[in-house]
Motif scaffolding. Structure first.
Motif, mmCIF file in Angstrom:
data_model
loop_
_atom_site.group_PDB
_atom_site.id
_atom_site.type_symbol
_atom_site.label_atom_id
_atom_site.label_comp_id
_atom_site.label_asym_id
_atom_site.label_seq_id
_atom_site.Cartn_x
_atom_site.Cartn_y
_atom_site.Cartn_z
ATOM 1 N N MET A 1 0.889 -1.227 -0.047
ATOM 2 C CA MET A 1 -0.016 0.087 -0.008
ATOM 3 C C MET A 1 0.739 1.335 -0.058
ATOM 4 S SD MET A 1 -3.310 0.468 2.453
ATOM 5 C CE MET A 1 -3.957 2.071 2.886
ATOM 6 N N SER A 2 0.556 2.381 -0.718
ATOM 7 C CA SER A 2 1.339 3.336 -0.812
ATOM 8 C C SER A 2 1.158 4.313 0.203
ATOM 9 C CB SER A 2 1.189 4.055 -2.360
ATOM 10 O OG SER A 2 -0.206 4.570 -2.302
ATOM 11 N N GLN A 3 2.275 5.141 0.530
ATOM 12 C CA GLN A 3 2.026 6.186 1.777
ATOM 13 C C GLN A 3 1.296 7.237 1.044
ATOM 14 O OE1 GLN A 3 5.733 7.178 3.226
ATOM 15 N NE2 GLN A 3 4.890 8.504 4.907
ATOM 16 N N LYS A 4 0.070 7.992 1.909
ATOM 17 C CA LYS A 4 -0.233 9.120 1.325
ATOM 18 C C LYS A 4 0.604 10.517 1.379
ATOM 19 C CE LYS A 4 -4.862 8.200 3.544
ATOM 20 N NZ LYS A 4 -5.489 8.777 4.515
ATOM 21 N N LYS A 5 0.544 10.780 0.265
ATOM 22 C CA LYS A 5 1.050 12.240 -0.212
ATOM 23 C C LYS A 5 0.525 13.658 0.114
ATOM 24 C CE LYS A 5 3.966 9.518 -3.260
ATOM 25 N NZ LYS A 5 4.610 9.492 -4.787
ATOM 26 N N TYR A 6 -0.291 13.545 1.155
ATOM 27 C CA TYR A 6 -1.067 14.560 1.393
ATOM 28 C C TYR A 6 -1.267 14.470 2.943
ATOM 29 C CZ TYR A 6 -5.089 11.985 1.136
ATOM 30 O OH TYR A 6 -6.354 11.037 1.189
ATOM 31 N N THR A 7 -1.564 15.908 3.673
ATOM 32 C CA THR A 7 -1.950 15.706 4.891
ATOM 33 C C THR A 7 -2.972 16.771 5.186
ATOM 34 O OG1 THR A 7 0.396 15.590 5.792
ATOM 35 C CG2 THR A 7 -1.095 16.413 7.437
ATOM 36 N N VAL A 8 -4.280 16.253 5.826
ATOM 37 C CA VAL A 8 -5.303 17.329 6.017
ATOM 38 C C VAL A 8 -5.337 17.586 7.341
ATOM 39 C CG1 VAL A 8 -7.875 17.243 6.171
ATOM 40 C CG2 VAL A 8 -7.097 15.986 4.436
#
Length: 122
Positions: A1-8
């Motif tokens: 699974m890929s790591q998220k490239k954003y932060t909310v």
């Protein structure tokens, strides 16, 4: 699974103040350890002011509502909703809201805001 490239960011750090100003840091030193940039949502109450300071960071301000006064070296600048300003690092400045309504704005500092870099005058 890929790591998220954003932060909310929905739980900013609320900076404790004693002058009625509301500071919610969304990104920066206190929120996520980012020392390169800080982004904060601010509300300065009517009649608020800070001492003069000579920050070691560039500061960008975008006014959402109300007005804010800047004394930048010898110049007095008043911004209104929809206007923005960049104040270069190592510039003596005083921020205030001498007006009758609160001023809501976004402040972005590069590098990130730090009390150790703001150089407030006594």
């Amino acid at each position: 699974m890929s790591q998220k490239k954003y932060t909310v960011q929905d739980s900013p750090f609320i900076v404790p103040t004693t002058d009625g100003k509301i500071i919610k840091e969304h990104f920066g030193n206190t929120t996520d350890g980012n020392s390169e940039i800080s982004i904060a949502h601010m509300v300065a109450p009517a009649g608020w002011s800070e001492p003069f300071q000579t920050p070691e960071f560039d500061e960008y301000t975008f006014i959402i509502k109300g007005k804010k006064q800047f004394i930048i070296e010898e110049d007095t600048v008043i911004l209104e909703a929809g206007q923005s300003i960049k104040i270069e690092k190592n510039t003596r400045v005083q921020y205030s809201n001498p007006f009758t309504e609160a001023c809501e704005y976004i402040a972005i500092c590069t590098p990130a805001f730090s009390i150790d870099l703001v150089n407030r005058e006594a």
